[in-house]
Design an enzyme around this catalytic site. Structure first.
Site, mmCIF file in Angstrom:
data_model
loop_
_atom_site.group_PDB
_atom_site.id
_atom_site.type_symbol
_atom_site.label_atom_id
_atom_site.label_comp_id
_atom_site.label_asym_id
_atom_site.label_seq_id
_atom_site.Cartn_x
_atom_site.Cartn_y
_atom_site.Cartn_z
ATOM 1 N N HIS A 170 0.914 -0.900 0.013
ATOM 2 C CA HIS A 170 -0.599 0.080 0.061
ATOM 3 C C HIS A 170 0.914 1.391 -0.375
ATOM 4 C CE1 HIS A 170 -2.614 3.053 1.511
ATOM 5 N NE2 HIS A 170 -3.564 2.342 0.822
ATOM 6 N N GLU A 193 -3.558 1.683 -6.901
ATOM 7 C CA GLU A 193 -4.300 2.798 -6.748
ATOM 8 C C GLU A 193 -3.346 4.168 -6.815
ATOM 9 O OE1 GLU A 193 -6.637 1.223 -2.990
ATOM 10 O OE2 GLU A 193 -4.081 1.693 -2.557
HETATM 11 P P1 PGA Z 1 -9.476 6.097 -0.242
HETATM 12 O O1 PGA Z 1 -7.868 4.905 0.318
HETATM 13 O O2 PGA Z 1 -10.137 5.352 -0.757
HETATM 14 O O3 PGA Z 1 -9.894 6.426 1.643
HETATM 15 O O4 PGA Z 1 -8.802 6.887 -0.525
HETATM 16 C C1 PGA Z 1 -8.003 3.583 -0.202
HETATM 17 C C2 PGA Z 1 -6.582 3.014 -0.533
HETATM 18 O O5 PGA Z 1 -5.869 3.474 0.448
HETATM 19 O O6 PGA Z 1 -6.282 2.285 0.127
#
Ligand code: PGA
Length: 258
Positions: free
Chosen positions: A95, A167
């Site tokens: 992440h 992401e």
């Molecule tokens: P968010 O986070 O949905 O709050 O943008 C996603 C993540 O960090 O996995």
């Protein structure tokens, strides 16, 4: 292919709050074929939630948010995936908060992917560019590097067991200047990820690897992301902390993907 809805609670909710949340979730959602629902609580809540889910024979899955890549040893403060084996089905790896706050490198992440696979836990490997990288036109090379780096020791058969989560760091809600990725942005990156996978592992693997989207997903935009071609689910941070929102997204996923 299955659709995955994964809630990443990050460092939020006490053990008691996590359990109450889960109770509410289990009461409100009905299992649906092809839909995989998982939550990633803090490490200390994993075992009590495991017991809660087992008692009710629930199909909801648990994910780790992180772990250390060695199976055991003198690593004070760490938890290994071998210790989590049997408690979780999934583990989030790489992440952006792990990469940029805790300095995890592609080499660490490659070892983590291998450790998860060796312990029969499905890795959810997160990749994505920062705002700076995007503005310098480096998106393609960053995604390529992260993908190649984290999978460099994984063979084609094992890669099929890995889930990729795209992401973009600039779209994650905890960032001060977060902005929404458009479905076109997501489509472009997902295409790139599949073409990289194809280059390394061949067409079949590229087509069979689930790719999730994550970054400020909420009940209002989840439908748009879920209908992006090649997106097989969502990794949700902030919105997953509000059980009503998470449940709304699950219901939406059932409609969109059925
Ligand atoms: P968010 O986070 O949905 O709050 O943008 C996603 C993540 O960090 O996995």
């Amino acid at each position: 292919m299955k659709t995955y809805i994964v809630g990443n609670w990050k460092m939020n909710l006490t053990v008691g709050e996590s359990s109450i949340y889960l109770q509410k979730l289990l009461k409100r959602i009905k299992p649906a074929k092809g839909l995989e629902i998982a939550v990633a609580p803090s490490a200390i809540a994993i075992q009590p939630l495991r017991i809660q889910l087992d008692r009710l024979k629930s199909k909801v899955k648990l994910s780790a948010q992180n772990f250390y890549q060695k199976d055991y040893g003198a690593y004070t403060g760490e938890v290994s995936i071998m210790q989590l084996r049997g408690l979780v089905d999934y583990a989030i790896i790489g992440h952006s908060e792990r990469r940029y706050i805790f300095g995890e490198t592609n080499k660490d992440l490659c070892q983590k992917v291998a450790a998860a696979l060796r312990n029969n836990v499905t890795p959810i490997l997160c990749i994505g560019e920062t705002e700076n990288e995007r503005s310098f036109g480096e998106t393609v090379s960053v995604i390529r590097d992260q993908l190649h780096g984290a999978l460099s020791e994984i063979d084609a058969d094992d890669v099929k067991k890995v889930i990729i989560a795209y992401e973009p760091v600039w779209a994650i809600s905890s960032n001060k200047n977060a902005r929404l990725a458009s479905p076109d942005d997501v489509a472009e990156s997902v295409r790139l990820i599949r073409s990289e996978l194809k280059e390394i592992y061949g067409k079949e693997t590229a087509e069979e690897t689930p790719i999730l989207y994550g970054g400020s997903v909420n009940p209002n935009n989840a439908g748009a992301y879920l209908t992006v071609p090649g997106v097989n689910g969502l990794l949700i941070g902030g919105s997953s902390l509000i059980s009503d929102h998470f449940i709304d997204i699950i219901e939406l996923a059932k409609r969109v993907k059925s």
